[in-house]
Write an enzyme that holds these catalytic residues in place. Structure first.
Site, PDB file in Angstrom:
ATOM      1  N   HIS A 182       2.175  44.100 -13.473  1.00  0.00           N
ATOM      2  CA  HIS A 182       2.073  43.283 -12.264  1.00  0.00           C
ATOM      3  C   HIS A 182       3.074  42.135 -12.364  1.00  0.00           C
ATOM      4  O   HIS A 182       2.729  41.003 -12.695  1.00  0.00           O
ATOM      5  CB  HIS A 182       0.639  42.764 -12.142  1.00  0.00           C
ATOM      6  CG  HIS A 182       0.330  42.139 -10.817  1.00  0.00           C
ATOM      7  ND1 HIS A 182       0.130  42.885  -9.670  1.00  0.00           N
ATOM      8  CD2 HIS A 182       0.173  40.845 -10.441  1.00  0.00           C
ATOM      9  CE1 HIS A 182      -0.145  42.079  -8.663  1.00  0.00           C
ATOM     10  NE2 HIS A 182      -0.107  40.833  -9.098  1.00  0.00           N
TER      11      HIS A 182
ATOM     12  N   SER B 235       2.521  39.789  -5.076  1.00  0.00           N
ATOM     13  CA  SER B 235       1.104  39.656  -5.442  1.00  0.00           C
ATOM     14  C   SER B 235       0.300  39.124  -4.252  1.00  0.00           C
ATOM     15  O   SER B 235       0.246  39.779  -3.213  1.00  0.00           O
ATOM     16  CB  SER B 235       0.975  38.777  -6.687  1.00  0.00           C
ATOM     17  OG  SER B 235      -0.324  38.838  -7.218  1.00  0.00           O
TER      18      SER B 235
ATOM     19  N   ASP C  10       0.820  48.609 -13.173  1.00  0.00           N
ATOM     20  CA  ASP C  10       0.063  47.587 -12.440  1.00  0.00           C
ATOM     21  C   ASP C  10      -1.351  48.109 -12.242  1.00  0.00           C
ATOM     22  O   ASP C  10      -1.560  49.179 -11.667  1.00  0.00           O
ATOM     23  CB  ASP C  10       0.727  47.333 -11.084  1.00  0.00           C
ATOM     24  CG  ASP C  10       0.159  46.120 -10.362  1.00  0.00           C
ATOM     25  OD1 ASP C  10      -1.060  45.897 -10.456  1.00  0.00           O
ATOM     26  OD2 ASP C  10       0.940  45.413  -9.704  1.00  0.00           O
TER      27      ASP C  10
END
Length: 237
Positions: free
Chosen positions: A216, A31, A188
């Protein structure tokens, strides 16, 4: 938070590498960590042997706009609740920056409500199970997470004025010669902007692995398998 910027953290990584006596190392990022890892490799390519990244983000302003406002059309009820926690006069601007100002309030109740509003929104936009995030129920984690994310989201990820289209993707050619694996869930929401595909096509030495029915996250079994396979492969280089 004034000294918590992308440039400062990259500087810290270099100090750590030098302190440990590491000449070159594999950089792993998840991330926001993928934004940091990519920018670190772009500014210090000679010390990065490989990159392994998942839940890939590049920190562009377009990504922030999608995650803070654009997804409101898909999750209107949750978005309405999120907006309701922000001051009336700031609901048309940079929502992350507006939330961050509340998180820096001297009033602890204001800070607590803002942290809850942010993590509730983050949870609402998860498109695949598990939809609950246990760590957000810890008040200390919730506050630290919300402050950090909105600090970066509200300040162009400290990547400069050219970040509307994405500084990291613009500078993808600087990664030439560094092998990398990008592991991305098909669900995602960053994929709506084609972020990981654009990065992959701008970085000739990258491999893209898409894992079906995953959002995600790095915890899903298919994602873990791909990450382990990548690190095993690079360990044999």
């Amino acid at each position: 938070m004034a000294v918590n910027t992308t440039a400062h953290v990259i500087g810290d990584l270099e100090l750590l590498r030098e302190h440990l006596g590491i000449r070159r190392w594999l950089v792993w990022g998840v991330s926001w960590g993928s934004v940091l890892g990519l920018r670190y490799a772009q500014t210090h390519p000679d010390v990065v042997s490989e990159l392994v990244l998942t839940a890939v983000a590049t920190g562009s302003n377009a990504e922030v706009a999608l995650l803070t406002r654009g997804l409101g059309q898909f999750f209107p009820e949750a978005f309405e609740r999120f907006l309701a926690e922000l001051p009336d006069g700031e609901r048309d601007g940079n929502l992350a920056a507006a939330c961050n100002r509340l998180l820096e309030s001297p009033d602890p109740e204001v800070r607590a409500r803002a942290a809850r509003a942010w993590t509730d929104w983050e949870t609402a936009i998860v498109p695949a199970p598990p939809r609950s995030v246990e760590r957000y129920e810890n008040p200390e984690f919730r506050m630290g997470f919300a402050r950090t994310v909105t600090h970066y989201f509200g300040n162009d990820h400290f990547l400069g004025e050219d970040n509307d289209e994405g500084v990291v993707i613009r500078d993808a050619p600087l990664l030439k010669g560094i092998p990398g694996t990008l592991v991305q869930g098909s669900l995602d929401f960053g994929n709506l902007l084609g972020t990981v595909w654009r990065l992959h096509h701008g970085w000739s030495d990258s491999e893209l692995v898409v894992v079906d029915d995953v959002g995600h996250t790095m915890g899903a079994s298919g994602v873990v398998d791909a990450l382990v396979a990548a690190t095993d492969k690079y360990a044999l280089r």
